[in-house]
Design a protein around this motif. Structure first.
Motif, PDB file in Angstrom:
ATOM      1  N   PHE A 141       0.822  -1.206   0.000  1.00  0.00           N
ATOM      2  CA  PHE A 141       0.000   0.000   0.000  1.00  0.00           C
ATOM      3  C   PHE A 141       0.862   1.264   0.000  1.00  0.00           C
ATOM      4  CE2 PHE A 141      -2.927  -3.189   1.812  1.00  0.00           C
ATOM      5  CZ  PHE A 141      -3.979  -3.040   0.925  1.00  0.00           C
ATOM      6  N   GLY A 142       2.068   1.153   0.544  1.00  0.00           N
ATOM      7  CA  GLY A 142       2.963   2.298   0.525  1.00  0.00           C
ATOM      8  C   GLY A 142       3.350   2.714  -0.877  1.00  0.00           C
ATOM      9  N   SER A 143       3.430   1.751  -1.794  1.00  0.00           N
ATOM     10  CA  SER A 143       3.766   2.093  -3.177  1.00  0.00           C
ATOM     11  C   SER A 143       2.661   2.943  -3.802  1.00  0.00           C
ATOM     12  CB  SER A 143       4.002   0.823  -4.003  1.00  0.00           C
ATOM     13  OG  SER A 143       2.835   0.031  -4.082  1.00  0.00           O
ATOM     14  N   PHE A 144       1.408   2.654  -3.467  1.00  0.00           N
ATOM     15  CA  PHE A 144       0.297   3.465  -3.969  1.00  0.00           C
ATOM     16  C   PHE A 144       0.269   4.828  -3.288  1.00  0.00           C
ATOM     17  CE2 PHE A 144      -1.064  -0.919  -4.694  1.00  0.00           C
ATOM     18  CZ  PHE A 144      -1.439  -0.862  -6.025  1.00  0.00           C
ATOM     19  N   LEU A 145       0.583   4.855  -2.000  1.00  0.00           N
ATOM     20  CA  LEU A 145       0.604   6.128  -1.276  1.00  0.00           C
ATOM     21  C   LEU A 145       1.674   7.056  -1.850  1.00  0.00           C
ATOM     22  CD1 LEU A 145      -0.494   7.815   1.084  1.00  0.00           C
ATOM     23  CD2 LEU A 145       1.192   6.691   2.566  1.00  0.00           C
ATOM     24  N   VAL A 146       2.841   6.502  -2.146  1.00  0.00           N
ATOM     25  CA  VAL A 146       3.930   7.309  -2.711  1.00  0.00           C
ATOM     26  C   VAL A 146       3.534   7.859  -4.079  1.00  0.00           C
ATOM     27  CG1 VAL A 146       6.269   7.195  -3.663  1.00  0.00           C
ATOM     28  CG2 VAL A 146       5.779   6.200  -1.422  1.00  0.00           C
ATOM     29  N   THR A 147       2.990   7.004  -4.942  1.00  0.00           N
ATOM     30  CA  THR A 147       2.640   7.466  -6.291  1.00  0.00           C
ATOM     31  C   THR A 147       1.498   8.482  -6.258  1.00  0.00           C
ATOM     32  OG1 THR A 147       1.262   5.486  -6.563  1.00  0.00           O
ATOM     33  CG2 THR A 147       3.464   5.430  -7.497  1.00  0.00           C
ATOM     34  N   ALA A 148       0.566   8.312  -5.322  1.00  0.00           N
ATOM     35  CA  ALA A 148      -0.546   9.262  -5.231  1.00  0.00           C
ATOM     36  C   ALA A 148      -0.066  10.627  -4.749  1.00  0.00           C
ATOM     37  CB  ALA A 148      -1.627   8.728  -4.301  1.00  0.00           C
ATOM     38  N   LEU A 149       0.703  10.644  -3.661  1.00  0.00           N
ATOM     39  CA  LEU A 149       1.147  11.917  -3.099  1.00  0.00           C
ATOM     40  C   LEU A 149       2.161  12.615  -4.007  1.00  0.00           C
ATOM     41  CD1 LEU A 149       1.488  11.013   0.699  1.00  0.00           C
ATOM     42  CD2 LEU A 149      -0.369  12.249  -0.443  1.00  0.00           C
ATOM     43  N   ALA A 150       3.112  11.845  -4.521  1.00  0.00           N
ATOM     44  CA  ALA A 150       4.117  12.441  -5.407  1.00  0.00           C
ATOM     45  C   ALA A 150       3.533  12.759  -6.776  1.00  0.00           C
ATOM     46  CB  ALA A 150       5.314  11.507  -5.552  1.00  0.00           C
ATOM     47  N   GLY A 151       2.465  12.057  -7.144  1.00  0.00           N
ATOM     48  CA  GLY A 151       1.870  12.281  -8.451  1.00  0.00           C
ATOM     49  C   GLY A 151       1.185  13.631  -8.584  1.00  0.00           C
ATOM     50  N   MET A 152       0.720  14.186  -7.466  1.00  0.00           N
ATOM     51  CA  MET A 152       0.016  15.471  -7.544  1.00  0.00           C
ATOM     52  C   MET A 152       0.922  16.601  -8.033  1.00  0.00           C
ATOM     53  SD  MET A 152      -2.351  15.213  -4.132  1.00  0.00           S
ATOM     54  CE  MET A 152      -2.812  13.588  -3.526  1.00  0.00           C
TER      55      MET A 152
END
Length: 224
Positions: A141-152
């Motif tokens: 789930f951390g991989s999704f959290l990183v991509t979501a937050l950094a993706g913005m």
């Protein structure tokens, strides 16, 4: 666990290293925008399947156990994630180049945040990290959290490079952080623009997923 870490890094690399950097513009310029989107979709699906398979096969250590009261808090924390997701699907993405939503004044949920879908994924990932508490879940789930937050900010940067005028207009009246633009007086909250259908659909979907979670995904969101 090492395979899961590799899978997580592959997922992050595709979304931030390829799609979220200036490399995207060069590749898309070489093969064309339509082909790039097709390539990115295929790579994303393959990376997701790899990540899920690696997570299911990974050994894991429990680092903490969420008590029942916290599990209930996390269950209700998922409701805003559903509302944000439904709003993003129904309202379009103003950060997309060429989207008619990009040239319209921000409305509805976009007044709150210009990245409702990524915030829905970020909340979902954070909730599941806290609720699971094991090392494999943290990586997955951390991989999704990183991509979501950094993706913005990555998406914002892409829009700023490719369409400075649209970006200037959008950034002046919206924010990444929910309600920041409203609090700063750069926008206002208009609940009528969100309407009742989006929250209603989100509540129904939230309730259905909560009930069906053990059969669809395994695990109980609440234990009692």
């Amino acid at each position: 666990m090492s395979l899961l870490i590799v899978a997580a890094l592959v997922w992050i690399a595709i979304h931030l290293g390829l799609a979220g950097s200036s490399l995207r513009d060069r590749v898309a310029g070489y093969i064309g925008e339509v082909r790039f989107r097709g390539l990115f979709s295929v790579l994303s699906i393959l990376a997701l399947l790899f990540l899920i398979q690696a997570w299911n096969a990974a050994p894991s250590n429990l680092w903490w156990f969420a008590p029942d009261w916290l599990r209930w808090v996390l269950v209700f924390a998922m409701l805003p994630a559903f509302i944000l997701f439904v709003a993003s699907v129904r309202g379009g993405n103003p950060t997309m180049i060429g989207s008619e939503n990009a040239v319209q004044p921000p409305r509805g949920m976009i007044r709150i945040t210009r990245h409702p879908m990524l915030w829905s994924f970020a909340i979902w990932a954070a909730v599941h990290i806290i609720g699971n508490g094991d090392s494999a879940a943290i990586v997955f789930f951390g991989s999704f959290l990183v991509t979501a937050l950094a993706g913005m900010p990555s998406i914002d940067g892409k829009l700023a490079r490719r369409d400075p005028d649209t970006w200037q207009a959008l950034s002046a009246t919206t924010s990444i952080l929910p309600f920041a633009a409203v609090a700063q007086g750069r926008n206002r909250l208009v609940l009528n623009e969100i309407g009742w259908r989006i929250p209603a659909i989100a509540i129904v979907a939230w309730a259905l997923i909560l009930v069906a979670h053990p059969w669809l995904f395994g695990g109980m969101p609440v234990l009692s």
